[in-house]
Motif scaffolding. Structure first.
Motif, PDB file in Angstrom:
ATOM      1  N   THR A  33       0.810  -1.221   0.000  1.00  0.00           N
ATOM      2  CA  THR A  33       0.000   0.000   0.000  1.00  0.00           C
ATOM      3  C   THR A  33       0.844   1.271   0.000  1.00  0.00           C
ATOM      4  N   TYR A  34       1.886   1.290   0.834  1.00  0.00           N
ATOM      5  CA  TYR A  34       2.635   2.526   1.043  1.00  0.00           C
ATOM      6  C   TYR A  34       4.034   2.514   0.432  1.00  0.00           C
ATOM      7  N   GLY A  35       4.538   1.345   0.065  1.00  0.00           N
ATOM      8  CA  GLY A  35       5.900   1.250  -0.427  1.00  0.00           C
ATOM      9  C   GLY A  35       6.877   1.062   0.712  1.00  0.00           C
ATOM     10  N   TYR A  36       8.018   0.501   0.388  1.00  0.00           N
ATOM     11  CA  TYR A  36       9.045   0.217   1.393  1.00  0.00           C
ATOM     12  C   TYR A  36       9.473   1.486   2.124  1.00  0.00           C
ATOM     13  N   GLY A  37       9.727   2.537   1.365  1.00  0.00           N
ATOM     14  CA  GLY A  37      10.248   3.760   1.964  1.00  0.00           C
ATOM     15  C   GLY A  37       9.285   4.458   2.894  1.00  0.00           C
ATOM     16  N   ASN A  38       7.997   4.252   2.710  1.00  0.00           N
ATOM     17  CA  ASN A  38       6.999   4.981   3.500  1.00  0.00           C
ATOM     18  C   ASN A  38       6.374   4.166   4.626  1.00  0.00           C
ATOM     19  N   VAL A  39       6.740   2.908   4.741  1.00  0.00           N
ATOM     20  CA  VAL A  39       6.141   2.070   5.781  1.00  0.00           C
ATOM     21  C   VAL A  39       6.749   2.395   7.139  1.00  0.00           C
ATOM     22  N   ALA A  40       5.893   2.602   8.122  1.00  0.00           N
ATOM     23  CA  ALA A  40       6.324   2.804   9.504  1.00  0.00           C
ATOM     24  C   ALA A  40       6.180   1.479  10.247  1.00  0.00           C
ATOM     25  N   ARG A  43       3.385   1.100  12.711  1.00  0.00           N
ATOM     26  CA  ARG A  43       2.064   0.850  12.137  1.00  0.00           C
ATOM     27  C   ARG A  43       1.903  -0.620  11.755  1.00  0.00           C
ATOM     28  N   LYS A  62      13.851  -2.683   9.171  1.00  0.00           N
ATOM     29  CA  LYS A  62      12.912  -2.748   8.044  1.00  0.00           C
ATOM     30  C   LYS A  62      13.428  -3.657   6.927  1.00  0.00           C
ATOM     31  N   GLU A 120       9.762  -0.649  -6.805  1.00  0.00           N
ATOM     32  CA  GLU A 120      10.492   0.291  -5.950  1.00  0.00           C
ATOM     33  C   GLU A 120      12.006   0.058  -5.981  1.00  0.00           C
TER      34      GLU A 120
END
Length: 214
Positions: A33-40, A43, A62, A120
């Motif tokens: 949903t968010y991509g590797y770079g944007n995943v927290a 969350r 990560k 990505e």
């Protein structure tokens, strides 16, 4: 009042496996949903029902989590798609069974993670990108072997080299299923139809099983 029999305690290894599976599934959804770079990671843990500490107890960071997700998706795909297709003694039947099985597998949202991470990390010298390339290489080899066997038996007509056909097979499935994922039973029907065309097979070849309608 007499107490009932005590419930057996869940073994630590079982708890660990259940926690790990839940975190991997949550991470797969997050990366999709968010991509590797944007995943927290906080969350990811929260959506799986665990704390950040539980996640870090199992995964160092990560990158470690993403590598585990790639391995987990490959393992679940092999169990649900690859292994059943391997039971088909005929190479053409195996290729068509794998196409149908892949369409069914991709009805789950976690299946999109491989495509999302591949986009990505394309062209990057990164451990996750290398892991994804390994998955594709293994799948390509699997398809090449079946296409070559089909050519040798005469079940698949002559055409481009088996490796090029195998890459086209994978690309066709990925592109088609990403567009119609979840549209049952049409995803399965269209996946088989597309692969028949790619391999140069007639529609409804009697030597293979009919398309699964779920």
């Amino acid at each position: 009042m007499t107490a009932g029999p005590a419930r057996p305690r869940e073994k630590q290894a079982d708890r660990r496996a259940r926690t790990r599976s839940a975190l991997l599934e949550s991470a797969a959804r997050g990366f999709s949903t968010y991509g590797y770079g944007n995943v927290a990671l906080e969350r990811v843990a929260a959506e799986a029902g665990y704390t950040r500490g539980a996640l870090y107890h199992l995964f160092a960071n990560k990158e470690d989590l993403a590598l585990a997700v790639v391995q987990w998706v490959e393992e679940t795909w092999n169990a649900e798609v690859g292994a059943p297709a391997d039971e088909e003694p005929d190479p053409v039947a195996a290729l068509l069974a794998m196409a149908r099985g892949h369409a069914v597998y991709c009805r789950r949202d976690v299946a999109r993670v491989m495509r999302a991470l591949s986009v990505e990390f394309a062209g990057q010298d990164h451990a996750v990108g290398h892991a994804l390339a390994g998955v594709v290489d293994r799948l390509t080899t699997r398809c090449v072997d079946r296409i070559s066997a089909g050519r040798e038996s005469g079940a698949i007509p002559p055409g481009p080299p088996p490796r090029e056909v195998a890459l086209a097979y994978i690309g066709t499935l990925e592109g088609l299923v990403s567009s119609v994922a979840g549209h049952a039973p049409h995803d399965v029907v269209l996946a088989e139809r597309a692969i028949r065309g790619l391999l140069g097979l007639p529609h409804g070849d009697s030597g293979t099983k009919p398309a699964v309608q779920e």
